[in-house]
Design a protein around this motif. Structure first.
Motif, mmCIF file in Angstrom:
data_model
loop_
_atom_site.group_PDB
_atom_site.id
_atom_site.type_symbol
_atom_site.label_atom_id
_atom_site.label_comp_id
_atom_site.label_asym_id
_atom_site.label_seq_id
_atom_site.Cartn_x
_atom_site.Cartn_y
_atom_site.Cartn_z
ATOM 1 N N UNK A 136 0.828 -1.204 0.000
ATOM 2 C CA UNK A 136 0.000 0.000 0.000
ATOM 3 C C UNK A 136 0.865 1.257 0.000
ATOM 4 N N UNK A 137 1.884 1.288 0.847
ATOM 5 C CA UNK A 137 2.743 2.481 0.922
ATOM 6 C C UNK A 137 3.474 2.715 -0.403
ATOM 7 N N UNK A 138 3.967 1.642 -0.999
ATOM 8 C CA UNK A 138 4.762 1.789 -2.218
ATOM 9 C C UNK A 138 3.903 2.191 -3.408
ATOM 10 N N UNK A 139 2.624 1.885 -3.375
ATOM 11 C CA UNK A 139 1.748 2.215 -4.502
ATOM 12 C C UNK A 139 0.938 3.492 -4.276
ATOM 13 N N UNK A 140 0.723 3.878 -3.029
ATOM 14 C CA UNK A 140 -0.172 5.005 -2.773
ATOM 15 C C UNK A 140 0.457 6.142 -1.973
ATOM 16 N N UNK A 141 1.592 5.924 -1.331
ATOM 17 C CA UNK A 141 2.090 6.913 -0.375
ATOM 18 C C UNK A 141 3.441 7.506 -0.737
ATOM 19 N N UNK A 181 -7.886 -0.803 2.977
ATOM 20 C CA UNK A 181 -7.539 0.622 2.909
ATOM 21 C C UNK A 181 -7.256 1.036 1.467
ATOM 22 N N UNK A 182 -6.497 0.219 0.751
ATOM 23 C CA UNK A 182 -6.200 0.524 -0.645
ATOM 24 C C UNK A 182 -7.451 0.574 -1.500
ATOM 25 N N UNK A 183 -8.375 -0.346 -1.250
ATOM 26 C CA UNK A 183 -9.630 -0.353 -2.013
ATOM 27 C C UNK A 183 -10.427 0.923 -1.750
ATOM 28 N N UNK A 184 -10.499 1.361 -0.486
ATOM 29 C CA UNK A 184 -11.226 2.584 -0.158
ATOM 30 C C UNK A 184 -10.562 3.810 -0.780
ATOM 31 N N UNK A 185 -9.233 3.830 -0.785
ATOM 32 C CA UNK A 185 -8.506 4.950 -1.393
ATOM 33 C C UNK A 185 -8.800 5.028 -2.888
ATOM 34 N N UNK A 186 -8.787 3.901 -3.557
ATOM 35 C CA UNK A 186 -9.082 3.892 -4.991
ATOM 36 C C UNK A 186 -10.529 4.315 -5.259
ATOM 37 N N UNK A 187 -11.432 3.881 -4.387
ATOM 38 C CA UNK A 187 -12.829 4.294 -4.543
ATOM 39 C C UNK A 187 -12.971 5.800 -4.370
#
Length: 599
Positions: A136-141, A181-187
């Motif tokens: 998650x951190x490497x793809x979103x943060x 968390x990643x799914x919610x962020x993408x949504x």
């Protein structure tokens, strides 16, 4: 949400592709190697090794995995069983049996035994949780994979994770939380996307989120509740600077979240009904004060390098609940980093999560060095909120783990960027030196393992079957939370008989309050007293009548006394209660009471 505040167009793709690069693979194998090292003591001895700091919890969890495998193999309902606490039984769904791993790991349990399943689940739990947050951190943060590795490392091997790795797989297998968390962020990112693709995307997102939440329910509901509260608080603080954007995102994702909730309920309605309304369900459980001591926040955990060289006062609830223990160097680093990066919305939101959940974890009244300070805290009111009342407040500190990891990852990412821009810049060296100083004391040590006594031959060789005719086996004294060894003996005997008593959570009284273990029967209390004192209590007609009533309640076939503390006292006590002497069979004493019990 972590990566950008505004919706952006997304390239259409029929199927999501997961691409692993070399750093991803190195991180995954590194996390797995560290998890294996931490649990290497148990891995070296899966036959008779026992994580010494687990108390009786390892026995309980091994029994959960073993009885789940037994139910699956025999096509029985795994949601409930009467193999312990006979004849009332146990509500397995209300006991966090982790069907999400217990069911798919059934072949492993049947082939290699529940201890292998137990240590495998713990090992994969530590490693996969670390990798999930790294992903998650490497793809979103962050851009730096090193920063993501450090963030994932802390999430997977923080003091609380290592502490729970002694005994609580439901608080170790947390890999689905970063995925949720990643799914919610993408949504949230897609909330403003319009066009013919939107309805299909909404359905896909809802199905994915619903499946993830349903799977997490099958792994552990308490971690899911803590995560949901923390993520919600994070999102609120994150969007405080731009409330209109926050409301737009909220409106955009609400229909998808509601649809996901419907899907989750459809997938879990039967087990959830069984948990809250089925046989042996309970309404709530009173744990008593379970807050963190203030000293626990600044001390080092016992299973760490810092704990080895600088142990502090023991203030934890028990060895498996060292949920704070971040150590004063890390806390100072986090406070300083939040202050320096306060303008970053992600850091600000993470800092609020750490503060709020840290305060809540202290309980209703602040404690310092196991002494009440008299300072009342917000948990005094929060503990009366439904669902929150069932949470051990000390565990709320675990919400701070990913928040701290976010701060460390962002600061590391910035340091790496500085270093790339100017190799002579002193700031990266200062950051990594300080980071090493803060994290080195928290490096986990190998969890200690002891040798457990072998299963009595009476159970191991199947002799017990000759003494069971549809009723229960009553150990002297019956198994209870303080001594649950008989659960392992039952599993080793292939679940050929049910047990009176046990270690589980079940209801008591008309209000169905949850308690650990069964309600204490008079005979159980008498036998525990005899064992603890080493003295045969006075046995009269009233005690004998109560014993006969209890044996009928348990539908007892046989009483069994294995080698145990003050066994001679116990043998004399039971003989006086029943009026006849036992028979020595294999390595136990046996009282066959089938003739006394009229069914």
């Amino acid at each position: 949400m972590l990566g950008t505040a505004s919706p952006t167009p997304v390239r259409k793709r029929r199927l999501p592709r997961i691409q692993l690069n070399r750093v991803d693979l190195i991180a995954a194998f590194g996390y797995l190697a560290l998890a294996t090292l931490v649990l290497s003591g148990q891995w070296r001895n899966t036959q008779s090794g026992y994580l010494i700091k687990s108390g009786q919890d390892q026995t309980m969890w091994e029994w959960f995995f073993a009885v789940t495998a037994h139910s699956v193999a025999n096509l029985q309902n795994p949601l409930g069983t009467n193999l312990q606490n006979f004849p009332a039984g146990v509500n397995m769904m209300a006991n966090t049996a982790m069907f999400g791993v217990g069911v798919p790991f059934t072949p492993i349990t049947l082939l290699f035994g529940p201890t292998v399943t137990f240590v495998l689940v713990l090992t994969l739990g530590l490693a996969s949780t670390a990798f999930g947050w790294y992903w998650l951190f490497s793809r979103e943060l962050v851009e730096s994979r090193l920063a993501a590795v450090i963030g994932g490392l802390f999430c997977g091997f923080a003091p609380a994770m290592i502490s729970h790795a002694n005994a609580h797989p439901n608080f170790v297998v947390l890999v689905l939380l970063p995925i949720i968390a990643g799914q919610l962020i993408r949504m949230a990112r897609h909330a403003g996307v319009t066009g013919p693709e939107r309805p299909r995307r909404r359905v896909r997102d809802a199905v994915a989120l619903g499946l993830l939440v349903a799977l997490q329910i099958a792994l552990g509901e308490e971690p899911l509740l803590i995560f949901a509260l923390a993520f919600g608080l994070f999102a609120v603080v994150y969007f405080l600077h731009a409330p209109r954007l926050g409301l737009r995102v909220l409106r955009g994702i609400t229909p998808t979240v509601l649809l996901a909730a419907v899907i989750t309920i459809m997938l879990t309605e039967i087990p959830l009904w069984w948990q809250f309304f089925g046989p042996q369900s309970y309404r709530s459980i009173d744990h008593g004060p379970m807050g963190n001591d203030l000293k626990a926040i600044v001390q080092f955990p016992s299973e760490s390098l810092g704990g080895m060289f600088s142990p502090g006062q023991y203030v934890a609830i028990n060895e498996t609940e060292q949920n704070a223990y971040f150590g004063w160097p890390l806390l100072l680093l986090v406070v300083a980093t939040v202050a320096l990066l306060w303008r970053d919305r992600v850091v600000r939101a993470a800092g609020v999560v750490i503060t709020v959940f840290g305060v809540l974890s202290l309980g209703a009244v602040a404690m310092f060095g196991k002494q009440r300070t008299g300072i009342e805290l917000p948990w005094r009111w929060a503990e009366h909120v439904p669902l929150l009342s069932t949470v051990l407040e000390t565990r709320l500190t675990m919400a701070a783990i990913p928040a701290i990891a976010v701060i460390l990852a962002l600061a590391t990412d910035r340091a790496v960027r500085w270093w790339r821009e100017s190799p002579m810049d002193w700031r990266p060296l200062a950051w990594f030196g300080t980071l090493a100083f803060a994290l080195l004391p928290l490096v986990p040590t190998i969890l200690p393992v002891t040798e457990r006594a072998p299963t009595p031959e009476f159970f191991a060789d199947g002799t017990v079957r000759d003494y069971v005719s549809g009723g229960s086996v009553v150990l002297v004294p019956p198994p209870r939370p303080a001594d649950a060894r008989a659960l392992r003996w039952q599993a080793d005997a292939g679940f050929e008989f049910p047990l009176a008593g046990g270690y589980f959570v079940g209801p008591t009284g008309t209000q169905k309050k949850g308690i650990y273990g069964p309600e204490t029967r008079p005979t159980t209390a008498l036998l525990v007293q005899a064992q603890d004192t080493g003295t045969v209590p006075p046995i009269g007609d009233e005690a004998r009548a109560r014993a006969l009533t209890d044996l009928r309640f348990w539908q007892a076939d046989v009483l069994v006394l294995p080698a145990t503390k003050n066994s001679d006292t116990l043998r004399t006590t039971v003989t006086q209660l029943l009026g006849f002497a036992p028979t020595r069979v294999d390595d136990v004493w046996v009282w066959d009471v089938r003739a006394l019990i009229v069914r």
